[in-house]
Design a protein around this motif. Structure first.
Motif, PDB file in Angstrom:
ATOM      1  N   MET A 192       0.816  -1.204   0.000  1.00 59.47           N
ATOM      2  CA  MET A 192       0.000   0.000   0.000  1.00 59.47           C
ATOM      3  C   MET A 192       0.858   1.267   0.000  1.00 59.47           C
ATOM      4  O   MET A 192       0.584   2.218  -0.731  1.00 59.47           O
ATOM      5  CB  MET A 192      -0.927  -0.004   1.227  1.00 59.47           C
ATOM      6  N   LEU A 193       1.929   1.267   0.832  1.00 56.56           N
ATOM      7  CA  LEU A 193       2.804   2.436   0.875  1.00 56.56           C
ATOM      8  C   LEU A 193       3.471   2.675  -0.468  1.00 56.56           C
ATOM      9  O   LEU A 193       3.647   3.818  -0.907  1.00 56.56           O
ATOM     10  CB  LEU A 193       3.859   2.260   1.972  1.00 56.56           C
ATOM     11  N   ARG A 194       3.861   1.581  -1.131  1.00 57.17           N
ATOM     12  CA  ARG A 194       4.467   1.727  -2.447  1.00 57.17           C
ATOM     13  C   ARG A 194       3.475   2.344  -3.439  1.00 57.17           C
ATOM     14  O   ARG A 194       3.846   3.186  -4.264  1.00 57.17           O
ATOM     15  CB  ARG A 194       4.954   0.372  -2.953  1.00 57.17           C
ATOM     16  N   ALA A 195       2.215   1.929  -3.376  1.00 52.00           N
ATOM     17  CA  ALA A 195       1.200   2.481  -4.268  1.00 52.00           C
ATOM     18  C   ALA A 195       0.981   3.966  -3.989  1.00 52.00           C
ATOM     19  O   ALA A 195       0.837   4.764  -4.920  1.00 52.00           O
ATOM     20  CB  ALA A 195      -0.103   1.707  -4.110  1.00 52.00           C
TER      21      ALA A 195
ATOM     22  N   GLY B 133       3.201   6.003  -2.768  1.00 49.32           N
ATOM     23  CA  GLY B 133       4.371   6.685  -3.304  1.00 49.32           C
ATOM     24  C   GLY B 133       4.308   6.843  -4.813  1.00 49.32           C
ATOM     25  O   GLY B 133       4.679   7.889  -5.362  1.00 49.32           O
ATOM     26  N   GLN B 134       3.818   5.798  -5.497  1.00 48.91           N
ATOM     27  CA  GLN B 134       3.660   5.887  -6.946  1.00 48.91           C
ATOM     28  C   GLN B 134       2.661   6.971  -7.330  1.00 48.91           C
ATOM     29  O   GLN B 134       2.888   7.732  -8.280  1.00 48.91           O
ATOM     30  CB  GLN B 134       3.202   4.547  -7.510  1.00 48.91           C
ATOM     31  N   LEU B 135       1.556   7.039  -6.596  1.00 46.87           N
ATOM     32  CA  LEU B 135       0.547   8.055  -6.897  1.00 46.87           C
ATOM     33  C   LEU B 135       1.096   9.458  -6.661  1.00 46.87           C
ATOM     34  O   LEU B 135       0.808  10.381  -7.441  1.00 46.87           O
ATOM     35  CB  LEU B 135      -0.693   7.822  -6.041  1.00 46.87           C
ATOM     36  N   ALA B 136       1.882   9.634  -5.607  1.00 45.23           N
ATOM     37  CA  ALA B 136       2.469  10.942  -5.328  1.00 45.23           C
ATOM     38  C   ALA B 136       3.441  11.341  -6.440  1.00 45.23           C
ATOM     39  O   ALA B 136       3.430  12.479  -6.914  1.00 45.23           O
ATOM     40  CB  ALA B 136       3.182  10.925  -3.979  1.00 45.23           C
ATOM     41  N   GLY B 137       4.283  10.397  -6.853  1.00 46.24           N
ATOM     42  CA  GLY B 137       5.209  10.678  -7.944  1.00 46.24           C
ATOM     43  C   GLY B 137       4.482  10.970  -9.242  1.00 46.24           C
ATOM     44  O   GLY B 137       4.886  11.848 -10.026  1.00 46.24           O
ATOM     45  N   LEU B 138       3.398  10.233  -9.471  1.00 49.40           N
ATOM     46  CA  LEU B 138       2.589  10.447 -10.668  1.00 49.40           C
ATOM     47  C   LEU B 138       1.973  11.836 -10.660  1.00 49.40           C
ATOM     48  O   LEU B 138       1.962  12.529 -11.689  1.00 49.40           O
ATOM     49  CB  LEU B 138       1.501   9.383 -10.740  1.00 49.40           C
TER      50      LEU B 138
ATOM     51  N   ALA C 122      -5.957   9.312 -14.083  1.00 50.26           N
ATOM     52  CA  ALA C 122      -6.775   8.102 -14.228  1.00 50.26           C
ATOM     53  C   ALA C 122      -6.050   7.060 -15.059  1.00 50.26           C
ATOM     54  O   ALA C 122      -6.045   5.865 -14.725  1.00 50.26           O
ATOM     55  CB  ALA C 122      -8.114   8.467 -14.868  1.00 50.26           C
ATOM     56  N   PHE C 123      -5.418   7.489 -16.144  1.00 55.08           N
ATOM     57  CA  PHE C 123      -4.712   6.578 -17.038  1.00 55.08           C
ATOM     58  C   PHE C 123      -3.614   5.822 -16.289  1.00 55.08           C
ATOM     59  O   PHE C 123      -3.592   4.583 -16.261  1.00 55.08           O
ATOM     60  CB  PHE C 123      -4.121   7.382 -18.192  1.00 55.08           C
ATOM     61  N   PHE C 124      -2.695   6.545 -15.700  1.00 50.88           N
ATOM     62  CA  PHE C 124      -1.552   5.907 -15.057  1.00 50.88           C
ATOM     63  C   PHE C 124      -1.898   5.348 -13.669  1.00 50.88           C
ATOM     64  O   PHE C 124      -1.412   4.289 -13.290  1.00 50.88           O
ATOM     65  CB  PHE C 124      -0.389   6.889 -14.958  1.00 50.88           C
ATOM     66  N   GLY C 125      -2.754   6.062 -12.943  1.00 46.83           N
ATOM     67  CA  GLY C 125      -3.143   5.568 -11.623  1.00 46.83           C
ATOM     68  C   GLY C 125      -3.963   4.300 -11.706  1.00 46.83           C
ATOM     69  O   GLY C 125      -3.773   3.367 -10.917  1.00 46.83           O
ATOM     70  N   GLY C 126      -4.861   4.229 -12.688  1.00 47.29           N
ATOM     71  CA  GLY C 126      -5.687   3.032 -12.829  1.00 47.29           C
ATOM     72  C   GLY C 126      -4.913   1.842 -13.343  1.00 47.29           C
ATOM     73  O   GLY C 126      -4.951   0.754 -12.764  1.00 47.29           O
ATOM     74  N   GLY C 127      -4.173   2.039 -14.436  1.00 47.96           N
ATOM     75  CA  GLY C 127      -3.459   0.920 -15.039  1.00 47.96           C
ATOM     76  C   GLY C 127      -2.252   0.473 -14.245  1.00 47.96           C
ATOM     77  O   GLY C 127      -2.115  -0.705 -13.892  1.00 47.96           O
ATOM     78  N   THR C 128      -1.367   1.411 -13.913  1.00 47.84           N
ATOM     79  CA  THR C 128      -0.109   1.056 -13.268  1.00 47.84           C
ATOM     80  C   THR C 128      -0.266   0.788 -11.782  1.00 47.84           C
ATOM     81  O   THR C 128       0.291  -0.181 -11.252  1.00 47.84           O
ATOM     82  CB  THR C 128       0.925   2.179 -13.485  1.00 47.84           C
ATOM     83  N   VAL C 129      -1.003   1.635 -11.092  1.00 47.60           N
ATOM     84  CA  VAL C 129      -1.083   1.518  -9.632  1.00 47.60           C
ATOM     85  C   VAL C 129      -2.181   0.544  -9.202  1.00 47.60           C
ATOM     86  O   VAL C 129      -1.931  -0.426  -8.496  1.00 47.60           O
ATOM     87  CB  VAL C 129      -1.312   2.897  -8.984  1.00 47.60           C
ATOM     88  N   LEU C 130      -3.430   0.792  -9.632  1.00 50.66           N
ATOM     89  CA  LEU C 130      -4.554  -0.027  -9.172  1.00 50.66           C
ATOM     90  C   LEU C 130      -4.492  -1.442  -9.737  1.00 50.66           C
ATOM     91  O   LEU C 130      -4.564  -2.431  -8.986  1.00 50.66           O
ATOM     92  CB  LEU C 130      -5.872   0.635  -9.571  1.00 50.66           C
TER      93      LEU C 130
ATOM     94  N   GLY D 133       1.667  -6.558  -6.459  1.00 50.70           N
ATOM     95  CA  GLY D 133       2.899  -6.262  -5.738  1.00 50.70           C
ATOM     96  C   GLY D 133       3.967  -5.610  -6.591  1.00 50.70           C
ATOM     97  O   GLY D 133       3.698  -5.029  -7.639  1.00 50.70           O
ATOM     98  N   ARG D 134       5.192  -5.733  -6.141  1.00 52.29           N
ATOM     99  CA  ARG D 134       6.306  -5.016  -6.746  1.00 52.29           C
ATOM    100  C   ARG D 134       6.630  -5.513  -8.150  1.00 52.29           C
ATOM    101  O   ARG D 134       6.414  -6.678  -8.475  1.00 52.29           O
ATOM    102  CB  ARG D 134       7.558  -5.163  -5.876  1.00 52.29           C
ATOM    103  N   LEU D 135       7.191  -4.590  -8.935  1.00 53.54           N
ATOM    104  CA  LEU D 135       7.740  -4.960 -10.229  1.00 53.54           C
ATOM    105  C   LEU D 135       9.071  -5.672 -10.031  1.00 53.54           C
ATOM    106  O   LEU D 135       9.632  -5.687  -8.936  1.00 53.54           O
ATOM    107  CB  LEU D 135       7.951  -3.708 -11.090  1.00 53.54           C
ATOM    108  N   ALA D 136       9.583  -6.242 -11.103  1.00 54.49           N
ATOM    109  CA  ALA D 136      10.904  -6.860 -11.049  1.00 54.49           C
ATOM    110  C   ALA D 136      11.945  -5.787 -10.738  1.00 54.49           C
ATOM    111  O   ALA D 136      11.739  -4.599 -11.015  1.00 54.49           O
ATOM    112  CB  ALA D 136      11.212  -7.530 -12.384  1.00 54.49           C
TER     113      ALA D 136
END
Length: 233
Positions: A1-4, A6-11, A45-53, A60-63
């Motif tokens: 959840m924390l990683r998500a 962080g991704q949303l904040a960076g996005l 919506a584009f990046f938050g929905g596809g990449t994060v959600l 979980g984490r990417l490689a």
């Protein structure tokens, strides 16, 4: 959840830099706040929905970055830097400055000014839908350029090999068209085609190495970025 989170904040920061900052510098943020806000929301919506959600929260984490085939080569790392660090920002900034419509005859320029924004927003919405469908079909396979565990051929992948990249092209060019900038849309489309042609060459090599003849048969029946048209006889 924390990683998500962080991704949303960076996005959010990236979207502000790509859309709100050039609009502000051009003096358009106060004049056309709804247009800038709509673009920011569609990008989120584009990046938050596809990449994060659909990817991070579900799988979980990417490689690790060090395992990414694109980062293993100096020329590929440079190409990524030129694309993401130079071409994409330049296209987004240029879209707010593009004077090309003003150079056309008044009648033609007026028609395009009315026609391009709805076309651009429709393209952005279609790109978002395609991105969501592709991310859902990929599941955990939505990852960096690493050796895949399975060959995904469902959803949009039944028609084309790289719908995620197609969705990026649609989002970027649609945004430029929504601002009435066909020149910036063409520039970003060309930059995407250059970058993704290099990236897909690496990706296709990994897939062919992993799945051999199965992947070659799949390639023969699908297009790279668009569905393959049926052969005419």
């Amino acid at each position: 959840m924390l990683r998500a989170v962080g991704q949303l904040a960076g996005l959010a920061v990236a979207v502000l830099l790509l859309i709100a900052l050039p609009a502000h510098l051009r003096g358009r943020l106060a004049q056309r706040p709804a247009q800038a806000a709509a673009a920011c929301l569609l990008y989120l919506a584009f990046f938050g929905g596809g990449t994060v959600l659909l990817r991070t929260l579900r799988h979980g984490r990417l490689a690790p970055r060090k395992s990414d085939a694109q980062r293993a080569r100096g020329s590929s790392r440079l190409a990524l830097l030129l694309f993401a660090g130079v071409a994409v920002p330049a296209g987004h900034f240029g879209a707010w400055w593009d004077p090309s419509l003003a150079l056309l005859p008044a009648a033609a320029g007026g028609v395009l000014q009315r026609a391009l924004p709805p076309l651009g927003y429709a393209l952005m919405l279609a790109a978002t839908a395609l991105n969501f469908a592709a991310a859902a079909a990929l599941g955990k396979a939505f990852d960096r350029l690493v050796q895949p565990e399975a060959l995904v051929t469902s959803g949009p992948y039944a028609l084309m090999q790289h719908p995620i990249y197609t969705s990026y092209m649609g989002l970027f060019s649609g945004h430029c068209l929504s601002l009435g900038s066909p020149a910036a849309a063409a520039f970003l489309l060309a930059a995407c085609l250059w970058h993704y042609a290099r990236r897909t060459a690496l990706e296709e090599g990994l897939l062919e190495s992993a799945f051999g003849e199965e992947y070659r048969r799949y390639q023969a029946h699908t297009g790279r970025f668009l569905p393959r048209l049926p052969c005419q006889t």
